[in-house]
Write an enzyme that holds these catalytic residues in place. Structure first.
Site, mmCIF file in Angstrom:
data_model
loop_
_atom_site.group_PDB
_atom_site.id
_atom_site.type_symbol
_atom_site.label_atom_id
_atom_site.label_comp_id
_atom_site.label_asym_id
_atom_site.label_seq_id
_atom_site.Cartn_x
_atom_site.Cartn_y
_atom_site.Cartn_z
ATOM 1 N NE ARG A 83 7.650 -3.775 5.728
ATOM 2 C CZ ARG A 83 6.358 -2.995 5.797
ATOM 3 N NH1 ARG A 83 5.646 -2.802 4.776
ATOM 4 N NH2 ARG A 83 5.889 -2.986 6.982
ATOM 5 N NE ARG B 299 -4.404 -1.261 10.033
ATOM 6 C CZ ARG B 299 -3.276 -0.604 9.291
ATOM 7 N NH1 ARG B 299 -3.287 0.742 9.170
ATOM 8 N NH2 ARG B 299 -2.382 -1.549 9.046
ATOM 9 C CE LYS C 285 -2.514 -1.081 3.780
ATOM 10 N NZ LYS C 285 -2.121 -2.310 4.141
ATOM 11 N NE ARG D 36 6.776 -1.262 10.191
ATOM 12 C CZ ARG D 36 5.488 -1.162 9.654
ATOM 13 N NH1 ARG D 36 5.569 -0.494 8.074
ATOM 14 N NH2 ARG D 36 4.381 -1.566 9.881
ATOM 15 N NE ARG E 63 1.978 -5.409 10.897
ATOM 16 C CZ ARG E 63 2.987 -5.420 10.095
ATOM 17 N NH1 ARG E 63 4.112 -6.006 10.420
ATOM 18 N NH2 ARG E 63 2.939 -4.469 9.062
#
Ligand code: ADP
Ligand code: ZN
Length: 207
Positions: free
Chosen positions: A122, A88, A13, A154, A165
């Protein structure tokens, strides 16, 4: 052009939002970035959000809605904006409905396996927030191509938090898809394609 980007974590996104910003000149509003900035600055909001993000849970609706409402009232949002990571939850979607009339909800879809692979590889630049990963590795390991900054993982991109998540997304966010479909503004896009192909599909959906 008032757009939201929907989809599980790790469906690019943020990467797509960056491209939309470049092409259409509208601001990118990412609630995740807003929370991470607050955490880095050590503000009251940041201190509250840190533990929540580390567990892969959601920041309470009231706080998140207030933050977005304030941001959308700024003059640069008059022409339009791209919301990334908001709404969300159903209450967030209802609150947004009262603030503005959305033009499009773009849904990026991907399988859990691909998401987990993508997110656990990532890395993000500490300086400029550029994103790297399995199919976009930096030229030199650990160093940002764009600015030479240090790349980091992260805290919430560890496998056990990624699973949490995904679970939170399926429970709380996935039900929104049906709402936007009913309103006739949903555009579904295959998020397992190359970044370029995804962007082509996004642009087509926005015409
Ligand atoms: P991703 O889409 O990769 O999960 P984001 O950067 O959008 O990551 O969000 C990171 C975290 O910030 C979320 O896991 C959640 O804790 C918090 N967050 C972001 N947006 C919202 C929101 N709209 N409502 C509640 N919490 C949010
Ligand atoms: Zn950088």
């Amino acid at each position: 052009m008032k757009i939201i980007l929907l989809g599980p974590p790790g469906t690019r996104k943020g990467t797509q939002a960056e491209r939309i910003v470049k092409k259409y000149g509208i601001p990118h509003i990412s609630t995740g970035d807003m929370f991470r900035e607050a955490i880095a600055k050590g503000t009251e909001l940041g201190r509250m959000a840190k533990g929540i993000l580390d567990q892969g849970k959601f920041v309470p609706d009231k706080i998140t809605i207030g933050l977005v409402k304030e941001r959308l009232s700024k003059p640069d949002c008059k022409k339009g904006f791209i919301l990334d990571g908001f709404p969300r939850t159903i209450p967030q979607a209802e609150a947004l409905d009262k603030m503005i009339k959305l033009d499009k909800a773009v849904l990026l879809e991907s399988s859990d396996d691909i998401i987990i692979k993508r997110l656990s590889s990532r890395r993000q630049c500490r300086k400029c927030n550029a994103i790297y990963g399995i199919d976009m590795p930096p030229k030199k390991k650990g160093v940002c191509d764009k600015c030479g900054g240090q790349l980091y993982q992260r805290d919430d991109d560890r496998e056990e938090v990624i699973r949490k998540r995904l679970e939170t997304y399926n429970k709380q966010t996935a039900p929104l898809i049906e709402c936007y479909k009913k309103k006739g503004i949903l555009a579904k896009i295959n998020g397992q394609q190359t970044i370029e192909k995804i962007f082509e599909d996004v642009v087509e959906a926005l015409i």
